[in-house]
Design a protein around this motif. Structure first.
Motif, short mmCIF file in Angstrom:
data_model
loop_
_atom_site.label_atom_id
_atom_site.label_comp_id
_atom_site.label_asym_id
_atom_site.label_seq_id
_atom_site.Cartn_x
_atom_site.Cartn_y
_atom_site.Cartn_z
N CYS A 265 -2.75 -2.04 -16.07
CA CYS A 265 -3.02 -1.39 -14.77
C CYS A 265 -2.10 -0.18 -14.60
O CYS A 265 -0.87 -0.31 -14.62
CB CYS A 265 -2.80 -2.39 -13.64
SG CYS A 265 -3.04 -1.66 -12.02
N CYS A 268 0.09 -0.16 -11.06
CA CYS A 268 1.30 -0.96 -10.86
C CYS A 268 2.11 -1.08 -12.14
O CYS A 268 3.16 -1.73 -12.16
CB CYS A 268 0.94 -2.35 -10.34
SG CYS A 268 -0.05 -3.30 -11.50
N GLY A 272 1.28 -6.08 -11.32
CA GLY A 272 0.34 -6.80 -10.46
C GLY A 272 0.20 -6.12 -9.11
O GLY A 272 1.20 -5.78 -8.48
N CYS A 273 -1.08 -5.82 -8.71
CA CYS A 273 -1.33 -5.16 -7.44
C CYS A 273 -2.74 -5.55 -6.99
O CYS A 273 -3.48 -6.17 -7.75
CB CYS A 273 -1.18 -3.64 -7.59
SG CYS A 273 -2.47 -2.87 -8.59
N CYS A 276 -5.70 -4.50 -9.48
CA CYS A 276 -5.87 -5.29 -10.70
C CYS A 276 -5.90 -6.79 -10.37
O CYS A 276 -5.83 -7.63 -11.27
CB CYS A 276 -4.78 -4.97 -11.72
SG CYS A 276 -3.10 -5.33 -11.16
ZN LIG Z 1 -2.24 -3.26 -10.84
#
Ligand SMILES: [Zn+2]
Length: 341
Positions: A265, A268, A272-273, A276
């Motif tokens: 991604c 981020c 992790g965001c 995604c």
């Molecule tokens: Zn992400």
């Protein structure tokens, strides 16, 4: 009889001398050449003349008609020029009035992504192969290893036309068959961009029309390692030298084995965001080794030839890149959206 004709000519030309403007010229035309003019009456009454006089009278009558018409045209031209001259003098151009601004156009976000994708694949030696939007069922399904009643056909909600066996392509993959048939038995290296159509409910995540870019390489000795290397190279050219990719096994009827490619991604950096979905990876394209049945349908002997294929969605790529949350914006024709690109 002929004296009468010569008189018509003489009087007509004399009357024209007294004509001073275009209105008077129009009146002259009606009087000298109109349906009830002496000349028209004379020509209409030719049949009443003795047979011996008729040919000569007809010939001279028509000559006089042409002479009067020529005199009229010449005069008309001079009035036209004079009228134009007068109009130009009375309606002068005000050059102090500011011009109207011309709106600047720009490329649609899908076109921008498509051009980027074309350029990268062109650098890697792939030609663009255009294929039709309206397809035969055979090309969209059967030749891609999905014969009638194959359950995989349910994966695509299809727009059928009223002609049996004719539909709007649900994917760019039928272009693979066209390209192979066009090139076989020579090797193929093409991308197949174009619009696809699905009979789906329109939501923020699905549209009835969208682009796909399909890729196809066929030749002797092409391997799965070639596919992985090519796709990883594409990802680096598209998203940067340091982008990480991962491959996941998947299933498509026209490739075997099949896989999806994800990229780390880029929003981020893999942490992790919401985009995604906190996985750190973004699903980018589907791919696989061309199924032997599909190779055979394209005109290649799968014992000698192998190949790979892949497909990606430029709108999805644009959505990820620009944080666009709703796919309906692409075809909504809203300038507030389009002018941002
Ligand atoms: Zn992400």
């Amino acid at each position: 009889m002929l004296e009468q004709l010569e008189m018509i000519l003489k009087e007509g030309l004399a009357a024209l001398e007294n004509v001073k403007d275009s209105a008077a010229l129009a009146a002259w035309k009606t009087a000298c050449l109109g349906r009830s003019s002496p000349l028209a009456t004379f020509l209409g009454d030719l049949g009443k003349l003795p047979a011996a006089e008729r040919p000569l009278a007809g010939k001279r009558g028509n000559e006089i008609k042409r002479a009067l018409e020529a005199a009229y045209s010449a005069r008309e031209e001079t009035y036209k020029a004079a009228d134009l001259e007068r109009a130009l003098q009375s309606h002068t151009l005000d050059v102090t009035l500011p011009g109207r601004p011309i709106r600047r156009g720009r490329l649609h976000p899908s076109s921008l992504v498509l051009r980027r994708i074309y350029a990268i694949w062109a650098d890697m030696g792939f030609q663009i192969y255009r294929s039709r939007n309206v397809e035969l069922d055979d090309f969209n399904f059967t030749l891609l290893n999905m014969p009638p009643h194959h359950p995989a056909r349910d994966m695509w909600d299809t727009f059928y036309t009223t002609d049996p066996g004719v539909l709007l392509r649900t994917q760019t993959s039928p272009g693979q068959i066209h390209a192979m048939k066009a090139y076989a038995p020579e090797p193929v290296r093409v991308i197949l961009p174009g619009m696809c159509f699905r009979y789906e409910q329109i939501t923020s995540r699905s549209e009835i029309q969208f682009h796909q870019v399909e890729g196809l390489a066929v030749g002797p000795g092409i391997t799965f390692a070639n596919l992985k290397g090519t796709l990883a190279d594409f990802a680096r050219r598209m998203w940067g030298e340091n982008v990480r990719v991962q491959f996941r096994a998947d299933h498509f009827p026209f490739t075997e084995p099949s896989m999806e490619m994800d990229i780390e991604c880029f929003l981020c950096g893999g942490k992790g965001c919401p985009v995604c979905k906190y996985s750190g990876w973004l699903e980018i394209l589907g791919s696989g080794m061309v199924h032997p049945t599909v190779l055979r349908n394209g005109g290649y002997d799968p014992k000698i030839f192998s190949g790979f294929a892949f497909g990606m969605g430029p709108e999805r790529i644009a959505m990820l890149r620009h944080g666009i949350e709703d796919i309906r914006y692409f075809w909504g024709n809203d300038l507030r959206f389009l002018e941002q690109f």
